[in-house]
Design a protein around this motif. Structure first.
Motif, short mmCIF file in Angstrom:
data_model
loop_
_atom_site.label_atom_id
_atom_site.label_comp_id
_atom_site.label_asym_id
_atom_site.label_seq_id
_atom_site.Cartn_x
_atom_site.Cartn_y
_atom_site.Cartn_z
N GLY A 1 0.80 -1.22 0.00
CA GLY A 1 0.00 0.00 0.00
C GLY A 1 0.83 1.27 0.00
N LEU A 2 0.14 2.40 0.13
CA LEU A 2 0.78 3.71 0.02
C LEU A 2 1.88 3.92 1.07
N SER A 3 1.66 3.41 2.29
CA SER A 3 2.62 3.70 3.36
C SER A 3 3.94 2.96 3.16
N LEU A 4 3.88 1.71 2.72
CA LEU A 4 5.13 1.02 2.43
C LEU A 4 5.81 1.64 1.22
N GLN A 5 5.04 2.02 0.22
CA GLN A 5 5.63 2.71 -0.92
C GLN A 5 6.35 3.98 -0.47
N TRP A 6 5.72 4.70 0.45
CA TRP A 6 6.32 5.92 0.98
C TRP A 6 7.62 5.61 1.72
N MET A 7 7.62 4.55 2.55
CA MET A 7 8.83 4.16 3.28
C MET A 7 9.96 3.85 2.30
N ARG A 8 9.63 3.18 1.22
CA ARG A 8 10.65 2.84 0.22
C ARG A 8 11.18 4.10 -0.46
N GLU A 9 10.29 5.05 -0.71
CA GLU A 9 10.72 6.32 -1.31
C GLU A 9 11.66 7.07 -0.37
N MET A 10 11.33 7.11 0.92
CA MET A 10 12.17 7.81 1.89
C MET A 10 13.53 7.11 2.03
#
Length: 259
Positions: free
Chosen positions: A63-72
């Motif tokens: 989901g969006l939150s894991l995608q965000w963690m990967r981006e960070m």
């Protein structure tokens, strides 16, 4: 192998059940970190607060939150860890992700669900402990209530760093302070506890006390920090190894296995 592990701890006032706002908040803090940071640690359920509304808030693993963690992680070329509400196979999990700079990740599902808040009625408890390797460091990441159960965290693999991500309430913060220190001492390991601040939607109050302890239980951060803050702190593996070599306490530990 990195002798130093430059770690960023982020203590924040989480916005209740508002993943987008919380991701935005942490984005600003992470982007402001130095280029030297190796590991970024966020609180438990860092996108929502400690919510039992899993049916509405849970995300798929991708989901969006894991995608965000990967981006960070990619942005800072650093590992990022914290827990999220995840749905999988018709179950809900309080799942910690440890995301490496290349976007790969390891997971740990919270073993000890917090029965006082009926967490066990919503979330499925994990079964396996995670010990991972990152930049030559062995790391054991755990979640909040796990802190009260020393057998589960016992250092049988000679890990170097024990992490607790949490939403630990103000009314029991004395136990948080004492137990973090105890876990560092008994395991002869660095021990980091990252908590939140503010109030949640259930009117529970949180006052932080995010801390880093060395292998002898010395606090490496300012005590009793109750407001949101960000701190970068360098962990020294050579110093830890010298401490273990001198005192040798881990050599006298009892042998046992978890079943």
């Amino acid at each position: 192998m990195a002798q130093k592990l430059n770690t960023a701890i982020i203590q924040a006032n989480l916005k209740w059940e508002d993943p987008q706002e919380n991701r935005s908040l942490f984005s600003k803090e992470i982007k402001a970190l130095s280029e030297d940071v190796d590991l970024i640690i966020l609180p438990e359920m860092f996108t929502t607060g400690f919510s039992m509304n899993a049916e509405r808030l849970a995300e798929q693993t991708d989901g969006l939150s894991l995608q965000w963690m990967r981006e960070m992680a990619k942005l800072k070329d650093a590992a990022v860890t914290g827990s999220l509400i995840i749905t999988e196979n018709d179950n809900y999990y309080n799942r910690l992700f440890f995301v490496f700079p290349d976007g790969t990740y390891k997971i740990y599902d919270k073993r000890h669900t917090f029965t006082l808040a009926n967490e066990h009625k919503t979330y499925t408890a994990g079964k396996e402990r995670l010990v991972l390797e990152y930049k030559g460091w062995k790391i054991c990441p755990l979640v909040c209530y796990d802190l009260r159960f020393p057998v589960f965290s016992r250092n049988t693999e000679d890990y170097d760093l024990l992490i607790y991500v949490a939403n630990w309430p103000k009314k029991r913060v004395f136990a948080w302070d004492v137990l973090l220190k105890a876990r560092a001492i008994e395991n002869m390991s660095y021990c980091i506890g990252v908590n939140r601040t503010g109030k949640d939607g259930n009117k529970a109050e949180y006052n932080g006390h995010t801390s880093v302890y060395d292998g002898l239980g010395q606090n490496m951060t300012e005590l009793d920090r109750e407001e949101p803050f960000v701190k970068e702190i360098s962990l020294d593996k050579k110093q830890l190894e010298e401490t273990r070599s001198h005192f040798k306490f881990l050599q006298d530990r009892d042998e046992f296995s978890l079943k």
